[in-house]
Design a protein around this motif. Structure first.
Motif, short mmCIF file in Angstrom:
data_model
loop_
_atom_site.label_atom_id
_atom_site.label_comp_id
_atom_site.label_asym_id
_atom_site.label_seq_id
_atom_site.Cartn_x
_atom_site.Cartn_y
_atom_site.Cartn_z
N MET A 1 0.81 -1.19 0.00
CA MET A 1 0.00 0.00 0.00
C MET A 1 0.87 1.26 0.00
O MET A 1 0.55 2.22 -0.69
CB MET A 1 -0.93 -0.01 1.21
CG MET A 1 -1.76 1.23 1.30
SD MET A 1 -2.98 1.03 2.56
CE MET A 1 -4.21 2.11 1.95
N ILE A 2 1.95 1.25 0.77
CA ILE A 2 2.81 2.44 0.79
C ILE A 2 3.51 2.63 -0.55
O ILE A 2 3.75 3.77 -0.96
CB ILE A 2 3.82 2.40 1.95
CG1 ILE A 2 4.68 1.15 1.89
CG2 ILE A 2 3.13 2.52 3.27
CD1 ILE A 2 5.78 1.10 2.89
N ALA A 3 3.81 1.55 -1.22
CA ALA A 3 4.44 1.68 -2.55
C ALA A 3 3.46 2.29 -3.54
O ALA A 3 3.84 3.11 -4.38
CB ALA A 3 4.92 0.31 -3.03
N VAL A 4 2.20 1.92 -3.45
CA VAL A 4 1.18 2.47 -4.35
C VAL A 4 1.01 3.96 -4.08
O VAL A 4 0.95 4.77 -5.02
CB VAL A 4 -0.16 1.71 -4.18
CG1 VAL A 4 -1.27 2.40 -4.92
CG2 VAL A 4 -0.01 0.27 -4.63
N VAL A 5 0.94 4.35 -2.81
CA VAL A 5 0.80 5.77 -2.47
C VAL A 5 2.02 6.54 -2.97
O VAL A 5 1.90 7.64 -3.51
CB VAL A 5 0.61 5.94 -0.94
CG1 VAL A 5 0.78 7.38 -0.52
CG2 VAL A 5 -0.76 5.44 -0.54
N THR A 6 3.20 5.96 -2.83
CA THR A 6 4.42 6.63 -3.27
C THR A 6 4.43 6.81 -4.78
O THR A 6 4.70 7.90 -5.30
CB THR A 6 5.65 5.83 -2.83
OG1 THR A 6 5.68 5.80 -1.40
CG2 THR A 6 6.93 6.43 -3.35
N VAL A 36 0.75 3.81 8.57
CA VAL A 36 0.02 3.43 9.78
C VAL A 36 -1.08 2.44 9.45
O VAL A 36 -1.26 1.42 10.14
CB VAL A 36 -0.54 4.68 10.49
CG1 VAL A 36 -1.53 4.30 11.58
CG2 VAL A 36 0.59 5.51 11.05
N PHE A 37 -1.82 2.69 8.39
CA PHE A 37 -2.89 1.79 7.97
C PHE A 37 -2.33 0.41 7.63
O PHE A 37 -2.86 -0.61 8.07
CB PHE A 37 -3.62 2.38 6.77
CG PHE A 37 -4.82 1.60 6.36
CD1 PHE A 37 -6.03 1.78 6.99
CD2 PHE A 37 -4.75 0.68 5.32
CE1 PHE A 37 -7.15 1.06 6.61
CE2 PHE A 37 -5.86 -0.05 4.94
CZ PHE A 37 -7.07 0.15 5.59
N GLN A 38 -1.24 0.37 6.86
CA GLN A 38 -0.64 -0.91 6.47
C GLN A 38 -0.08 -1.65 7.67
O GLN A 38 -0.24 -2.87 7.79
CB GLN A 38 0.47 -0.65 5.45
CG GLN A 38 1.23 -1.90 5.05
CD GLN A 38 2.26 -1.59 3.99
OE1 GLN A 38 1.90 -1.15 2.91
NE2 GLN A 38 3.52 -1.82 4.30
N THR A 39 0.58 -0.93 8.58
CA THR A 39 1.15 -1.57 9.76
C THR A 39 0.05 -2.16 10.64
O THR A 39 0.19 -3.27 11.15
CB THR A 39 2.00 -0.56 10.55
OG1 THR A 39 3.02 -0.06 9.69
CG2 THR A 39 2.63 -1.21 11.76
N VAL A 66 13.25 -1.77 7.02
CA VAL A 66 14.21 -1.36 5.99
C VAL A 66 13.48 -1.10 4.67
O VAL A 66 13.75 -0.10 3.99
CB VAL A 66 15.31 -2.43 5.82
CG1 VAL A 66 16.17 -2.15 4.61
CG2 VAL A 66 16.16 -2.52 7.08
N VAL A 67 12.56 -1.96 4.31
CA VAL A 67 11.82 -1.79 3.06
C VAL A 67 10.96 -0.53 3.10
O VAL A 67 10.94 0.25 2.14
CB VAL A 67 10.96 -3.04 2.75
CG1 VAL A 67 9.99 -2.78 1.61
CG2 VAL A 67 11.85 -4.22 2.43
N THR A 68 10.26 -0.31 4.21
CA THR A 68 9.40 0.88 4.29
C THR A 68 10.23 2.16 4.31
O THR A 68 9.82 3.17 3.71
CB THR A 68 8.49 0.83 5.52
OG1 THR A 68 9.29 0.68 6.70
CG2 THR A 68 7.50 -0.30 5.42
N LEU A 69 11.39 2.16 4.95
CA LEU A 69 12.26 3.33 4.94
C LEU A 69 12.79 3.59 3.53
O LEU A 69 12.86 4.74 3.08
CB LEU A 69 13.42 3.14 5.91
CG LEU A 69 14.42 4.30 5.97
CD1 LEU A 69 13.74 5.56 6.49
CD2 LEU A 69 15.60 3.92 6.84
#
Length: 117
Positions: A1-6, A36-39, A66-69
């Motif tokens: 999800m964070i990759a999509v937002v990015t 936060v939603f993904q976590t 590491v991946v999220t950072l």
């Protein structure tokens, strides 16, 4: 999800927002909401023992951090890339409006080269 937002927000924010600070802040807020939603989603999934979960119970998810950072930093790079592309496009459109060539070394504009020739 964070990759999509990015991917969907970082470059366009850098391109369309004039202020680099506003673009970076807006990206950070969108990313952190998705983080936060993904976590929370992954943590709730890990608490469900019957499904196996996304994380091991006894192991700290360092790889996840590491991946999220990395995705977070790449997003700031995309914001800056969008800002850079916007500046380059504006510079090239300004030079075409004034009749000058961006690569003219001699100092002659395109209009004066046509008159002199």
């Amino acid at each position: 999800m964070i990759a999509v937002v990015t991917i969907l927000s970082a470059f366009p924010l850098g391109f369309f927002l004039r202020s680099r600070l506003a673009a970076n802040t807006t990206y950070a807020i969108a990313y952190l909401w998705a983080f936060v939603f993904q976590t929370l989603y992954l943590t709730l999934d890990a608490m469900n023992e019957s499904a196996g979960g996304a994380f091991e119970r006894q192991e700290f998810p360092l790889a996840y951090g590491v991946v999220t950072l990395t995705i977070f930093v790449v997003g700031f790079g995309l914001v800056n890339l969008g800002h850079w592309v916007r500046q380059r496009r504006q510079a090239s459109s300004r030079s075409s409006l004034t009749g000058t060539s961006a690569s003219a070394v001699s100092g002659n504009t395109a209009a004066s080269a046509n008159v002199a020739g």
